[in-house]
Structures are given as structure tokens and as C-alpha cells.
Motif scaffolding. Sequence first.
Motif, mmCIF file in Angstrom:
data_model
loop_
_atom_site.group_PDB
_atom_site.id
_atom_site.type_symbol
_atom_site.label_atom_id
_atom_site.label_comp_id
_atom_site.label_asym_id
_atom_site.label_seq_id
_atom_site.Cartn_x
_atom_site.Cartn_y
_atom_site.Cartn_z
ATOM 1 N N GLN A 2 20.151 -91.520 -59.194
ATOM 2 C CA GLN A 2 20.743 -90.549 -60.108
ATOM 3 C C GLN A 2 19.811 -90.231 -61.268
ATOM 4 N N TYR A 3 18.983 -91.192 -61.658
ATOM 5 C CA TYR A 3 18.066 -90.931 -62.762
ATOM 6 C C TYR A 3 17.010 -89.903 -62.354
ATOM 7 N N ILE A 4 16.617 -89.886 -61.082
ATOM 8 C CA ILE A 4 15.663 -88.878 -60.618
ATOM 9 C C ILE A 4 16.318 -87.489 -60.661
ATOM 10 N N GLU A 5 17.553 -87.426 -60.220
ATOM 11 C CA GLU A 5 18.285 -86.158 -60.271
ATOM 12 C C GLU A 5 18.483 -85.697 -61.710
ATOM 13 N N ALA A 6 18.667 -86.627 -62.634
ATOM 14 C CA ALA A 6 18.877 -86.280 -64.034
ATOM 15 C C ALA A 6 17.577 -85.831 -64.706
ATOM 16 N N THR A 11 12.176 -81.861 -66.404
ATOM 17 C CA THR A 11 10.755 -81.933 -66.078
ATOM 18 C C THR A 11 10.254 -80.600 -65.547
ATOM 19 N N VAL A 12 11.017 -80.002 -64.657
ATOM 20 C CA VAL A 12 10.639 -78.698 -64.105
ATOM 21 C C VAL A 12 10.593 -77.652 -65.215
ATOM 22 N N MET A 13 11.564 -77.663 -66.109
ATOM 23 C CA MET A 13 11.589 -76.698 -67.202
ATOM 24 C C MET A 13 10.411 -76.917 -68.158
ATOM 25 N N ALA A 14 10.061 -78.164 -68.422
ATOM 26 C CA ALA A 14 8.929 -78.451 -69.304
ATOM 27 C C ALA A 14 7.629 -77.948 -68.691
ATOM 28 N N ILE A 15 7.453 -78.150 -67.396
ATOM 29 C CA ILE A 15 6.247 -77.670 -66.721
ATOM 30 C C ILE A 15 6.208 -76.145 -66.738
ATOM 31 N N ALA A 16 7.336 -75.506 -66.452
ATOM 32 C CA ALA A 16 7.389 -74.047 -66.449
ATOM 33 C C ALA A 16 7.105 -73.486 -67.842
ATOM 34 N N PHE A 17 7.647 -74.121 -68.874
ATOM 35 C CA PHE A 17 7.409 -73.676 -70.245
ATOM 36 C C PHE A 17 5.932 -73.811 -70.601
ATOM 37 N N GLY A 18 5.331 -74.914 -70.217
ATOM 38 C CA GLY A 18 3.905 -75.122 -70.471
ATOM 39 C C GLY A 18 3.048 -74.074 -69.784
#
Length: 52
Positions: A2-6, A11-18
Motif C-alpha cells: 500500500q505504501y507503493i500505491e500511496a 512521485t509521478v507528479m513531482a517528476i512531471a512538474f520537474g
Amino acid sequence: MQYIEALTPPTVMAIAFGLMIRTLFRNQGGAAAAREDAASDAIITGQRVPQD
């Protein structure tokens, strides 16, 4: 698991923002900058009210 799903969406949003910020910085200036500056100056000059 569940921690991976959380952690996946932030993480995806941070990479996309960067990547978005990097793209914005790389597209600053260049050959189109002078043309864009001239267009914005023409718009600003056209909107000014003449003062007597």
C-alpha cells in the motif's frame, strides 16, 4: 504494497512538474524571444492612452 500505491501519484507528479519547469526554462530566449518581445511591446504601446 500500500505504501507503493500511496507514493506513486506524488512521485509521478513531482517528476512531471520537474520536466515542465525544465521545458519552460529551456524555451526561454532564443530566436523567438525578440519577436515575442516586439509583439508584446506593440500591444502595450497600442493600449496606452495619449496624455495631453
